[in-house]
Scaffold this motif. Sequence first.
Motif, PDB file in Angstrom:
ATOM      1  N   MET A   1       0.844  -1.173   0.000  1.00 22.22           N
ATOM      2  CA  MET A   1       0.000   0.000   0.000  1.00 22.22           C
ATOM      3  C   MET A   1       0.886   1.232   0.000  1.00 22.22           C
ATOM      4  O   MET A   1       1.860   1.313   0.719  1.00 22.22           O
ATOM      5  N   ARG A   2       0.546   2.207  -0.797  1.00 20.81           N
ATOM      6  CA  ARG A   2       1.285   3.463  -0.845  1.00 20.81           C
ATOM      7  C   ARG A   2       0.520   4.535  -0.094  1.00 20.81           C
ATOM      8  O   ARG A   2      -0.698   4.582  -0.117  1.00 20.81           O
ATOM      9  N   TYR A   3       1.298   5.383   0.551  1.00 20.44           N
ATOM     10  CA  TYR A   3       0.702   6.488   1.288  1.00 20.44           C
ATOM     11  C   TYR A   3       0.861   7.762   0.471  1.00 20.44           C
ATOM     12  O   TYR A   3       1.913   8.008  -0.114  1.00 20.44           O
ATOM     13  N   ALA A   4      -0.163   8.578   0.479  1.00 17.63           N
ATOM     14  CA  ALA A   4      -0.161   9.775  -0.357  1.00 17.63           C
ATOM     15  C   ALA A   4       0.945  10.752   0.008  1.00 17.63           C
ATOM     16  O   ALA A   4       1.574  11.336  -0.861  1.00 17.63           O
ATOM     17  N   GLN A   5       1.230  10.918   1.274  1.00 18.92           N
ATOM     18  CA  GLN A   5       2.193  11.932   1.664  1.00 18.92           C
ATOM     19  C   GLN A   5       3.210  11.376   2.651  1.00 18.92           C
ATOM     20  O   GLN A   5       2.914  11.179   3.814  1.00 18.92           O
ATOM     21  N   GLY A   6       4.411  11.130   2.158  1.00 21.25           N
ATOM     22  CA  GLY A   6       5.521  10.811   3.036  1.00 21.25           C
ATOM     23  C   GLY A   6       5.541   9.424   3.634  1.00 21.25           C
ATOM     24  O   GLY A   6       6.189   9.217   4.648  1.00 21.25           O
ATOM     25  N   GLY A   7       4.856   8.474   3.065  1.00 19.77           N
ATOM     26  CA  GLY A   7       4.944   7.109   3.558  1.00 19.77           C
ATOM     27  C   GLY A   7       4.368   6.901   4.942  1.00 19.77           C
ATOM     28  O   GLY A   7       4.817   6.056   5.694  1.00 19.77           O
ATOM     29  N   GLY A   8       3.398   7.689   5.324  1.00 20.91           N
ATOM     30  CA  GLY A   8       2.766   7.520   6.619  1.00 20.91           C
ATOM     31  C   GLY A   8       3.535   8.148   7.763  1.00 20.91           C
ATOM     32  O   GLY A   8       3.232   7.898   8.925  1.00 20.91           O
ATOM     33  N   ALA A  15      10.746  15.606   8.166  1.00 18.38           N
ATOM     34  CA  ALA A  15      11.809  16.607   8.267  1.00 18.38           C
ATOM     35  C   ALA A  15      13.131  15.952   8.656  1.00 18.38           C
ATOM     36  O   ALA A  15      14.190  16.288   8.108  1.00 18.38           O
ATOM     37  N   ALA A  16      13.088  14.994   9.569  1.00 21.02           N
ATOM     38  CA  ALA A  16      14.299  14.281   9.977  1.00 21.02           C
ATOM     39  C   ALA A  16      14.871  13.486   8.801  1.00 21.02           C
ATOM     40  O   ALA A  16      16.092  13.474   8.585  1.00 21.02           O
ATOM     41  N   ARG A  17      14.003  12.848   8.039  1.00 17.63           N
ATOM     42  CA  ARG A  17      14.447  12.080   6.875  1.00 17.63           C
ATOM     43  C   ARG A  17      15.100  13.000   5.843  1.00 17.63           C
ATOM     44  O   ARG A  17      16.123  12.666   5.258  1.00 17.63           O
ATOM     45  N   ARG A  19      16.632  15.850   6.479  1.00 19.00           N
ATOM     46  CA  ARG A  19      17.940  16.276   7.009  1.00 19.00           C
ATOM     47  C   ARG A  19      19.003  15.219   6.716  1.00 19.00           C
ATOM     48  O   ARG A  19      20.131  15.552   6.336  1.00 19.00           O
ATOM     49  N   ILE A  20      18.644  13.951   6.868  1.00 23.04           N
ATOM     50  CA  ILE A  20      19.588  12.865   6.572  1.00 23.04           C
ATOM     51  C   ILE A  20      19.953  12.868   5.096  1.00 23.04           C
ATOM     52  O   ILE A  20      21.116  12.706   4.728  1.00 23.04           O
ATOM     53  N   ARG A  21      18.977  13.085   4.231  1.00 30.57           N
ATOM     54  CA  ARG A  21      19.248  13.140   2.789  1.00 30.57           C
ATOM     55  C   ARG A  21      20.223  14.259   2.461  1.00 30.57           C
ATOM     56  O   ARG A  21      21.148  14.091   1.672  1.00 30.57           O
ATOM     57  N   LEU A  22      20.023  15.420   3.065  1.00 26.64           N
ATOM     58  CA  LEU A  22      20.903  16.557   2.798  1.00 26.64           C
ATOM     59  C   LEU A  22      22.316  16.293   3.327  1.00 26.64           C
ATOM     60  O   LEU A  22      23.299  16.689   2.683  1.00 26.64           O
ATOM     61  N   VAL A  43      22.289   4.357   8.370  1.00 28.11           N
ATOM     62  CA  VAL A  43      21.293   3.833   7.438  1.00 28.11           C
ATOM     63  C   VAL A  43      21.951   2.703   6.655  1.00 28.11           C
ATOM     64  O   VAL A  43      23.161   2.495   6.750  1.00 28.11           O
ATOM     65  N   SER A  44      21.167   1.986   5.871  1.00 27.41           N
ATOM     66  CA  SER A  44      21.734   0.893   5.086  1.00 27.41           C
ATOM     67  C   SER A  44      22.456   1.443   3.857  1.00 27.41           C
ATOM     68  O   SER A  44      22.171   2.540   3.379  1.00 27.41           O
ATOM     69  N   GLU A  45      23.397   0.657   3.348  1.00 25.34           N
ATOM     70  CA  GLU A  45      24.081   1.056   2.120  1.00 25.34           C
ATOM     71  C   GLU A  45      23.083   1.177   0.979  1.00 25.34           C
ATOM     72  O   GLU A  45      23.219   2.033   0.115  1.00 25.34           O
ATOM     73  N   ARG A  46      22.101   0.318   0.970  1.00 27.89           N
ATOM     74  CA  ARG A  46      21.063   0.355  -0.069  1.00 27.89           C
ATOM     75  C   ARG A  46      20.339   1.702  -0.061  1.00 27.89           C
ATOM     76  O   ARG A  46      20.057   2.275  -1.107  1.00 27.89           O
TER      77      ARG A  46
END
Length: 50
Positions: A1-8, A15-17, A19-22, A43-46
């Motif tokens: 199932m997919r969530y419309a905004q941000g994976g639930g 916002a935390a996710r 920051r990690i991406r940046l 986080v995982s290498e994947r």
Amino acid sequence: MRYAQGGGLTDTERAARERIRLQAVERFEDGENNREIAAALRVSERSVER
């Protein structure tokens, strides 16, 4: 199932996710490899590859 905004996730969790991406982007620019970035950001290498 997919969530419309941000994976639930809540706004705070999204916002935390983001920051990690940046942080990962900065490390890529500095020439670190995927394994180093994954270890530093706990986080995982994947996840880093994506």
